[in-house]
Write a protein that holds these residues in place. Structure first.
Motif, PDB file in Angstrom:
ATOM      1  N   LEU A  36      39.295  43.604  45.773  1.00 46.08           N
ATOM      2  CA  LEU A  36      40.083  43.765  44.559  1.00 46.08           C
ATOM      3  C   LEU A  36      39.206  44.245  43.405  1.00 46.08           C
ATOM      4  O   LEU A  36      37.997  43.997  43.391  1.00 46.08           O
ATOM      5  N   THR A  55      39.831  40.722  38.880  1.00 46.19           N
ATOM      6  CA  THR A  55      41.211  40.443  39.288  1.00 46.19           C
ATOM      7  C   THR A  55      41.344  38.990  39.733  1.00 46.19           C
ATOM      8  O   THR A  55      40.604  38.526  40.599  1.00 46.19           O
ATOM      9  N   HIS A 112      46.410  39.260  41.703  1.00 42.75           N
ATOM     10  CA  HIS A 112      46.968  39.329  43.051  1.00 42.75           C
ATOM     11  C   HIS A 112      47.678  37.996  43.281  1.00 42.75           C
ATOM     12  O   HIS A 112      47.038  36.950  43.418  1.00 42.75           O
TER      13      HIS A 112
END
Length: 356
Positions: free
Chosen positions: A41, A45, A77
């Motif tokens: 990611l 994040t 996420h």
């Protein structure tokens, strides 16, 4: 100790500890998956977990929180932990990046202890955090501090309000649940060749104290067919009705959750119990008649948010302190008659979304 008892004891222990071993192994595998994901990611994040594993009506009721949490973490996420049988409700939600099929609460507990998630929203309390095979409960300190338990939760509002409090998150401004129906659900229902105008009924919940006797349901079905220009379609896992006549259609056990939602969406009206399909009806925008009664420690409660919660798009049929099973047929017929005798008006709002 007899030989038989000895064998039963060790068989139980074998299954229990095999289950626990598998839960720990799956937790390790999940940690590795999320560890690798974090490396891939973009830097910074966040990995955010949302826990609402069951039941499917509760997951639908909690849907507004998925949009709210996405607003709080626009670049995160977001992983929603859910039981495999309810996964389709989560994996179609565009506000969730990943639906994680949970094996059991021990797996989740071990995984969370490893600290891989930056933020966790536990949208359930102790009785939903139990594995009977592991004989383990996971505590939710937020719910415990607020005093939210299986005996008190409806004292804190509707299901959405309760879940927001157990998750330590504010209530979203938009409290209307949504569905994210896809073309495959529409195509499946197209193939059923349903009548143009019909009423959907749901007659059995997953908890007997919420149910209404089958004999009264049968009387209600015959009355509907004799009185109104609508056919009747029954949905659910299984039917306990004995209705053999033209105009009645039994779809029980033939549809997935979201295929069922598409059937409900097409119906003129929904008549059912305080159960999962009634939450689908709320999210689908179909006008509903909900048979309810006293439940455990709650003589009167309202589980719904949105247009069902406000009463704008449904009638809650109930008497304070009286179980649903004791509602007389006439008590149920009267509000249905009052609404169906008026010219039909489009009650549905754009509360569900379809994705390809």
């Amino acid at each position: 100790m007899t030989i038989r008892r000895f064998v039963e004891l060790w068989t139980h222990r074998y299954h229990k500890y095999s289950h626990i071993f598998k839960a720990h192994a799956l937790a390790q595998r999940a940690w590795l998956h999320f560890y690798r994901l974090k490396q891939q990611l973009p830097e910074g994040t966040q990995l955010v977990a949302v826990v609402r594993t069951e039941h499917f009506g509760d997951i639908v009721a909690a849907e507004p929180l998925s949009r709210h949490i996405r607003q709080l973490h626009p670049k995160a996420h977001i992983v929603w932990f859910v039981r495999p049988s309810f996964r389709e409700l989560v994996e179609t939600n565009p506000n969730v990046d990943e639906a994680f099929s949970e094996f059991c609460v021990t797996e989740r507990g071990v995984l969370f202890e490893k600290g891989i998630f930056d933020k966790i929203y536990p949208l359930q309390f102790r009785n939903n955090n139990h594995c009977p095979k592991c004989q383990v409960f996971l505590e939710n300190p937020i719910a415990d501090a607020a005093g939210i338990t299986v005996h008190t939760y409806f004292n804190y509002g509707n299901l959405l309000e309760v879940f927001a409090q157990t998750g330590g998150v504010s209530l979203p401004a938009d409290d209307q649940p949504r569905l994210y129906l896809q073309d495959r659900h529409r195509q499946k229902v197209d193939a059923l060749n349903l009548p143009g105008s019909f009423i959907v009924i749901h007659c059995q919940s997953n908890y007997a104290p919420k149910d209404w006797p089958a004999a009264r349901w049968e009387e209600l079905v015959h009355w509907l067919l004799d009185t109104y220009p609508y056919q009747v379609v029954e949905i659910g896992l299984r039917s306990n009705l004995n209705v053999q006549r033209e105009g009645y259609h039994n779809l029980c056990g033939t549809l997935t959750i979201l295929e069922t939602a598409e059937v409900i969406r097409r119906a003129r009206y929904f008549i059912g119990l305080d159960s999962g399909p009634s939450h689908l009806a709320n999210a689908a925008g179909t006008f509903g008649f909900i048979l309810m009664g006293a439940l455990g420690d709650f003589p009167r409660y309202n589980p719904y948010s949105g247009r069902y919660g406000s009463g704008e798009n449904c009638v809650l049929i109930r008497e304070t302190g009286i179980p649903c099973a004791q509602l007389p047929l006439e008590k149920v017929q009267k509000p249905i008659e009052e609404v169906l005798s008026r010219p039909y008006q489009e009650n549905k709002q754009p509360t569900n979304e379809r994705r390809k």
